[in-house]
Design an enzyme around this catalytic site. Structure first.
Site, PDB file in Angstrom:
ATOM      1  N   ASP A 262      49.869  31.091   4.291  1.00  0.00           N
ATOM      2  CA  ASP A 262      48.630  30.286   3.591  1.00  0.00           C
ATOM      3  C   ASP A 262      48.055  31.168   2.372  1.00  0.00           C
ATOM      4  O   ASP A 262      46.940  31.449   2.493  1.00  0.00           O
ATOM      5  CB  ASP A 262      47.711  30.055   4.483  1.00  0.00           C
ATOM      6  CG  ASP A 262      46.993  29.051   3.867  1.00  0.00           C
ATOM      7  OD1 ASP A 262      47.263  28.227   2.740  1.00  0.00           O
ATOM      8  OD2 ASP A 262      45.733  28.626   4.483  1.00  0.00           O
TER       9      ASP A 262
ATOM     10  N   HIS B 276      39.607  31.048  11.347  1.00  0.00           N
ATOM     11  CA  HIS B 276      40.780  31.183  12.159  1.00  0.00           C
ATOM     12  C   HIS B 276      41.680  32.373  11.887  1.00  0.00           C
ATOM     13  O   HIS B 276      41.085  32.948  11.056  1.00  0.00           O
ATOM     14  CB  HIS B 276      41.958  30.009  11.664  1.00  0.00           C
ATOM     15  CG  HIS B 276      41.806  29.885  10.102  1.00  0.00           C
ATOM     16  ND1 HIS B 276      41.357  28.931   9.518  1.00  0.00           N
ATOM     17  CD2 HIS B 276      42.626  30.706   9.175  1.00  0.00           C
ATOM     18  CE1 HIS B 276      41.484  28.936   8.158  1.00  0.00           C
ATOM     19  NE2 HIS B 276      42.209  30.047   8.034  1.00  0.00           N
TER      20      HIS B 276
ATOM     21  N   GLN C  77      47.753  29.214  11.875  1.00  0.00           N
ATOM     22  CA  GLN C  77      46.317  29.575  11.778  1.00  0.00           C
ATOM     23  C   GLN C  77      45.334  28.985  12.910  1.00  0.00           C
ATOM     24  O   GLN C  77      45.105  27.872  13.048  1.00  0.00           O
ATOM     25  CB  GLN C  77      45.670  29.284  10.697  1.00  0.00           C
ATOM     26  CG  GLN C  77      46.399  30.009   9.314  1.00  0.00           C
ATOM     27  CD  GLN C  77      46.110  29.008   8.161  1.00  0.00           C
ATOM     28  OE1 GLN C  77      46.656  27.980   7.930  1.00  0.00           O
ATOM     29  NE2 GLN C  77      45.602  29.667   7.051  1.00  0.00           N
TER      30      GLN C  77
ATOM     31  N   ARG D  16      33.268  36.161   0.734  1.00  0.00           N
ATOM     32  CA  ARG D  16      33.685  34.878   0.608  1.00  0.00           C
ATOM     33  C   ARG D  16      33.715  34.241   2.010  1.00  0.00           C
ATOM     34  O   ARG D  16      34.952  34.521   2.590  1.00  0.00           O
ATOM     35  CB  ARG D  16      34.666  34.570  -0.339  1.00  0.00           C
ATOM     36  CG  ARG D  16      34.947  33.056  -0.568  1.00  0.00           C
ATOM     37  CD  ARG D  16      36.428  33.185  -1.240  1.00  0.00           C
ATOM     38  NE  ARG D  16      37.126  31.807  -1.452  1.00  0.00           N
ATOM     39  CZ  ARG D  16      38.010  31.056  -0.516  1.00  0.00           C
ATOM     40  NH1 ARG D  16      38.105  31.737   0.566  1.00  0.00           N
ATOM     41  NH2 ARG D  16      38.321  29.987  -1.179  1.00  0.00           N
TER      42      ARG D  16
ATOM     43  N   ASP E 136      35.503  31.999   4.035  1.00  0.00           N
ATOM     44  CA  ASP E 136      36.401  30.939   3.967  1.00  0.00           C
ATOM     45  C   ASP E 136      36.315  29.840   4.989  1.00  0.00           C
ATOM     46  O   ASP E 136      35.942  30.074   6.066  1.00  0.00           O
ATOM     47  CB  ASP E 136      37.899  31.634   4.156  1.00  0.00           C
ATOM     48  CG  ASP E 136      38.948  30.756   4.017  1.00  0.00           C
ATOM     49  OD1 ASP E 136      39.148  30.445   2.853  1.00  0.00           O
ATOM     50  OD2 ASP E 136      39.595  30.535   4.934  1.00  0.00           O
TER      51      ASP E 136
ATOM     52  N   GLU F  31      32.517  29.093   1.144  1.00  0.00           N
ATOM     53  CA  GLU F  31      33.623  28.301   0.508  1.00  0.00           C
ATOM     54  C   GLU F  31      33.101  26.893   1.329  1.00  0.00           C
ATOM     55  O   GLU F  31      33.814  26.846   2.344  1.00  0.00           O
ATOM     56  CB  GLU F  31      34.689  28.941   0.621  1.00  0.00           C
ATOM     57  CG  GLU F  31      35.817  28.071  -0.066  1.00  0.00           C
ATOM     58  CD  GLU F  31      36.880  27.391   0.660  1.00  0.00           C
ATOM     59  OE1 GLU F  31      37.663  26.613   0.198  1.00  0.00           O
ATOM     60  OE2 GLU F  31      36.935  27.779   1.990  1.00  0.00           O
TER      61      GLU F  31
ATOM     62  N   HIS G 190      42.378  29.241  -6.903  1.00  0.00           N
ATOM     63  CA  HIS G 190      43.817  29.465  -6.333  1.00  0.00           C
ATOM     64  C   HIS G 190      44.250  28.072  -5.598  1.00  0.00           C
ATOM     65  O   HIS G 190      45.426  27.879  -5.098  1.00  0.00           O
ATOM     66  CB  HIS G 190      43.956  30.336  -5.398  1.00  0.00           C
ATOM     67  CG  HIS G 190      43.088  30.253  -4.122  1.00  0.00           C
ATOM     68  ND1 HIS G 190      41.773  30.128  -4.299  1.00  0.00           N
ATOM     69  CD2 HIS G 190      43.312  30.164  -2.857  1.00  0.00           C
ATOM     70  CE1 HIS G 190      41.248  30.095  -3.229  1.00  0.00           C
ATOM     71  NE2 HIS G 190      42.303  29.937  -2.154  1.00  0.00           N
ATOM     72  N   ASP G 191      43.172  27.151  -5.516  1.00  0.00           N
ATOM     73  CA  ASP G 191      43.575  26.169  -4.597  1.00  0.00           C
ATOM     74  C   ASP G 191      44.014  24.554  -5.429  1.00  0.00           C
ATOM     75  O   ASP G 191      43.581  24.860  -6.783  1.00  0.00           O
ATOM     76  CB  ASP G 191      42.397  25.546  -3.693  1.00  0.00           C
ATOM     77  CG  ASP G 191      42.349  26.368  -2.597  1.00  0.00           C
ATOM     78  OD1 ASP G 191      43.650  26.789  -1.918  1.00  0.00           O
ATOM     79  OD2 ASP G 191      41.343  26.895  -1.899  1.00  0.00           O
TER      80      ASP G 191
ATOM     81  N   ARG H 262      50.276  24.613  -4.768  1.00  0.00           N
ATOM     82  CA  ARG H 262      48.929  25.449  -5.022  1.00  0.00           C
ATOM     83  C   ARG H 262      49.684  26.796  -5.680  1.00  0.00           C
ATOM     84  O   ARG H 262      48.879  27.394  -6.650  1.00  0.00           O
ATOM     85  CB  ARG H 262      48.109  25.978  -4.026  1.00  0.00           C
ATOM     86  CG  ARG H 262      47.573  24.491  -3.682  1.00  0.00           C
ATOM     87  CD  ARG H 262      46.531  24.832  -2.333  1.00  0.00           C
ATOM     88  NE  ARG H 262      47.293  25.318  -1.068  1.00  0.00           N
ATOM     89  CZ  ARG H 262      46.779  25.976   0.046  1.00  0.00           C
ATOM     90  NH1 ARG H 262      45.169  26.007  -0.128  1.00  0.00           N
ATOM     91  NH2 ARG H 262      47.269  26.408   0.845  1.00  0.00           N
TER      92      ARG H 262
HETATM   93  C1  GLC Z   1      40.294  27.993   2.179  1.00  0.00           C
HETATM   94  C2  GLC Z   1      41.232  28.492   1.028  1.00  0.00           C
HETATM   95  C3  GLC Z   1      42.386  27.736   1.134  1.00  0.00           C
HETATM   96  C4  GLC Z   1      42.999  28.096   2.586  1.00  0.00           C
HETATM   97  C5  GLC Z   1      42.238  27.569   3.411  1.00  0.00           C
HETATM   98  C6  GLC Z   1      42.497  27.957   4.936  1.00  0.00           C
HETATM   99  O1  GLC Z   1      39.986  26.497   1.794  1.00  0.00           O
HETATM  100  O2  GLC Z   1      40.530  28.546  -0.132  1.00  0.00           O
HETATM  101  O3  GLC Z   1      43.514  28.398   0.116  1.00  0.00           O
HETATM  102  O4  GLC Z   1      44.202  27.373   2.659  1.00  0.00           O
HETATM  103  O5  GLC Z   1      40.730  28.023   3.297  1.00  0.00           O
HETATM  104  O6  GLC Z   1      42.148  29.460   5.144  1.00  0.00           O
END
Ligand code: GLC
Length: 643
Positions: free
Chosen positions: A134, A177, A245, A275, A277, A319, A388-389, A513
């Site tokens: 991922d 995770h 995950q 960050r 996540d 995030e 990146h998403d 992505r």
């Molecule tokens: C966040 C990241 C993404 C990832 C997800 C799971 O949204 O930006 O790229 O797939 O978390 O970790």
């Protein structure tokens, strides 16, 4: 037994040497922020379970902190608004795609510095699981780097070099995770009860099925459902994202302490910002979507206070890709105001910029942005156009309805506009996660692909290319002008196009992505920063124009004190369709920004410019003119005006 802040202070003090300056400072910070820490912990955990270990970690990691970083702590305590300043300009990249590894990155610091970057986010760099991971968001070891990128010692020395160059370092902290190969998961699989409690594991489908009734799916295409059967666990384990995950059980105070130690260790390697996540997902509650539950904010406050005490140079960024009604809680609301995250992504602005471009109309943008309440003035948005998403077309049904649109139809329109199938669209995005029931889908692709630059280059059409670049720079103008940290996604300074090579890699092919994660083109980047030859090919011309435009935005922004993030931008649409006005009323000066997001020339009246009058300067072009007759706006023109 620790039952109060006073007991905790006593216990912390007993582990310090109060004849040392740094230890006294730590205790002072505990006096300032200890209550924030303990009250938030008490909202979620039994503090007598969590605190003794947390204070032990604090003392140990404090001793491990270098003198350089302690000095950085002192500076940041004296200058807590360092990240809110107009001079803060962010850059986001994958280390390998940018410069192969940390050694390579060290050599590129000058490139970032020259552009005016002061905040660098290195995308997942910690050791991921082998194979599909991922994009690095399946971490196997939080105390080691991906081997091809470098070592923890190299991370420390890169951070030092960045600091010496005036650049702060952000890393991802994946805390919802861990990879199924992480040590905790391995121990759980081996039958260790302590570690089984680090995860959500159920012997049969009874409880998972009850949860599923109200949960959504993040990756319905390649990871349907929220639970995965594991033979070794002999149970269903919670897996919100991919099956590899495993969601971590944050209701277990031991997990909080584990992550506190990971945070401190990263901070002690020189990381300035983490960050957080997928932070919305860390608390699960039956009957809900298990996103953004109140405990998420209590836990973040506790983490934030822990870092404020121990490593005050560190800030955190949420995030949370959520709408206006939910996002404020990540900065802190009510008694948590200003105590949760320092930064959060402005997903709504990003979506609405693209949506306004597609519709050539700013009505919905204005409506959606009017939903935001004031942020704590010690925080800032992380503002971006691409990352990146994928982009999820988060158009709120009620907002859409209130401006005469149907939410579902508008989301369908946006997905089809940006994948280029809508008649007349020059966007070149790629679909992501198509919902089989509603037909709604998300969109991948670089900013240049979505803005039409890619299509114009393919068609070798110079007129079209100029329009697309104007559109691109207008959108980035909004990012640099909104207030908060503008994040330039790697390669966007030269308009990198979609990368299709992911389709050949089985570990990536299902995940579009990767189209918007191209590798840096160094020859182009270096060329774009120099002067342009008269006979340059179209692609070189485009890179050059984009680089010059971005560079201009950075320079202009740095010189405008009114872009300090402590003041919010007011957004209004102008009388003519497709034009939006950003008003920044700051004591340091009143800045009015005007953007024409339509492909037609427009006019804006002097009375629509928030009270500016007489002689004004447009900081983007450097021109001054009299406002009395209003101002003409070329298609996709951006102007930043002051009196
Ligand atoms: C966040 C990241 C993404 C990832 C997800 C799971 O949204 O930006 O790229 O797939 O978390 O970790």
């Amino acid at each position: 037994m620790i039952q109060s802040t006073v007991d905790a202070r006593r216990q912390l003090a007993s582990q310090l040497d109060l004849s040392r300056r740094a230890d006294l400072e730590l205790l002072d910070r505990f006096d300032r922020w200890g209550t924030d820490l303990i009250s938030a912990l008490a909202d979620v955990y039994d503090i007598s379970e969590a605190l003794p270990e947390l204070l032990r970690i604090m003392a140990a990691q404090h001793n491990a902190r270098s003198e350089d970083l302690r000095q950085r702590d002192r500076q940041r305590v004296l200058e807590p608004d360092w990240f809110q300043k107009p001079s803060t300009v962010g850059y986001v990249c994958y280390t390998d795609l940018f410069a192969k590894n940390l050694k390579g990155l060290n050599k590129r610091i000058g490139y970032l510095q020259e552009m005016g970057v002061s905040y660098l986010h290195l995308m997942p760099i910690l050791k991921p699981r082998p194979g599909a991971n991922d994009g690095g968001y399946a971490v196997m070891d939080y105390r080691a780097l991906r081997e091809d990128l470098g070592t923890m010692d190299e991370l420390r020395s890169t951070a030092k070099k960045l600091h010496e160059s005036g650049i702060s370092l952000t890393l991802d902290l994946v805390l919802n995770h861990v990879a199924q190969e992480h040590e905790w998961a391995e121990k759980a699989k081996a039958g260790d009860k302590k570690y089984r409690d680090y995860f959500y594991v159920y012997p049969d489908r009874e409880i998972p099925d009850q949860f599923e009734k109200s949960l959504t799916e993040v990756f319905p295409d390649f990871a349907p459902g929220n639970f995965t059967w594991d033979d070794q666990l002999n149970g269903w384990v919670w897996t919100t994202f991919n099956s590899y995950q495993w969601d971590v059980n944050w209701s277990n105070p031991v997990v909080f302490c584990e992550f506190a130690d990971i945070i401190a260790n990263l901070a002690n390697h020189g990381v300035d910002c983490l960050r957080l996540d997928a932070i919305a997902f860390i608390w699960k509650r039956m009957g809900t979507q298990s996103q953004g539950e109140p405990e998420v904010h209590a836990i973040t406050q506790a983490m934030r206070a822990f870092a404020r005490i121990l490593t005050p140079a560190l800030i955190v960024k949420a995030e949370a890709i959520v709408g206006p009604a939910q996002v404020s809680a990540y900065f802190g609301e009510g008694e948590r105001a200003g105590k949760v995250s320092d930064l959060a992504y402005h997903n709504t602005l990003m979506v609405q910029i693209w949506a306004a471009i597609a519709a050539k109309d700013t009505t919905l943008l204005e409506r959606s942005l009017s939903r935001f309440t004031a942020l704590p003035n010690t925080t800032a948005w992380a503002v971006y156009l691409r990352c990146h998403d994928d982009i999820g077309w988060a158009i709120d049904d009620t907002d859409a309805h209130s401006v005469g649109l149907n939410g579902h139809m508008h989301r369908m329109f946006l997905a089809e506009f940006f994948n280029g199938t809508f008649a007349g669209s020059d966007a070149r995005g790629v679909d992501f996660q198509v919902d089989p029931v509603s037909g709604e889908k998300r969109t991948s692709g670089t900013a240049a692909a979505l803005a039409g630059v890619q299509a114009a280059l393919t068609a070798k059409d110079r007129v079209h290319l100029d329009i697309a670049i104007d559109r691109y720079l207008c959108a980035y103008g909004m990012v640099f002008g909104f207030g908060g940290i503008p994040l330039l996604y790697m390669g966007d300074e030269i308009g990198l196009l979609n990368d299709e090579t992911y389709l050949k890699d089985p570990a990536k092919a299902a995940d579009s992505r990767w189209a918007n994660r191209p590798a840096m083109k160094w020859a182009a980047a270096e060329r774009a920063a120099t002067s342009l030859a008269a006979d340059a090919p179209l692609a070189v011309y485009a890179e050059h124009r984009i680089r010059a435009g971005i560079q201009r935005l950075i320079e202009v922004r740095r010189a405008l004190p009114s872009l300090h993030a402590s003041v919010a931008t007011q957004v209004s649409k102008a009388k003519q369709k497709g034009v939006v006005v950003f008003n920044r009323r700051h004591p340091a000066g009143h800045l009015v920004q005007v953007y024409n997001l339509s492909d037609q020339g427009r006019w804006i009246g002097g009375d629509e410019l928030g009270g500016l009058h007489g002689l004004v300067t447009d900081h983007i072009t450097g021109h001054s003119f009299d406002l009395s007759g209003g101002i003409p706006l070329a298609p996709y023109e951006a102007r930043w005006l002051t009196n």
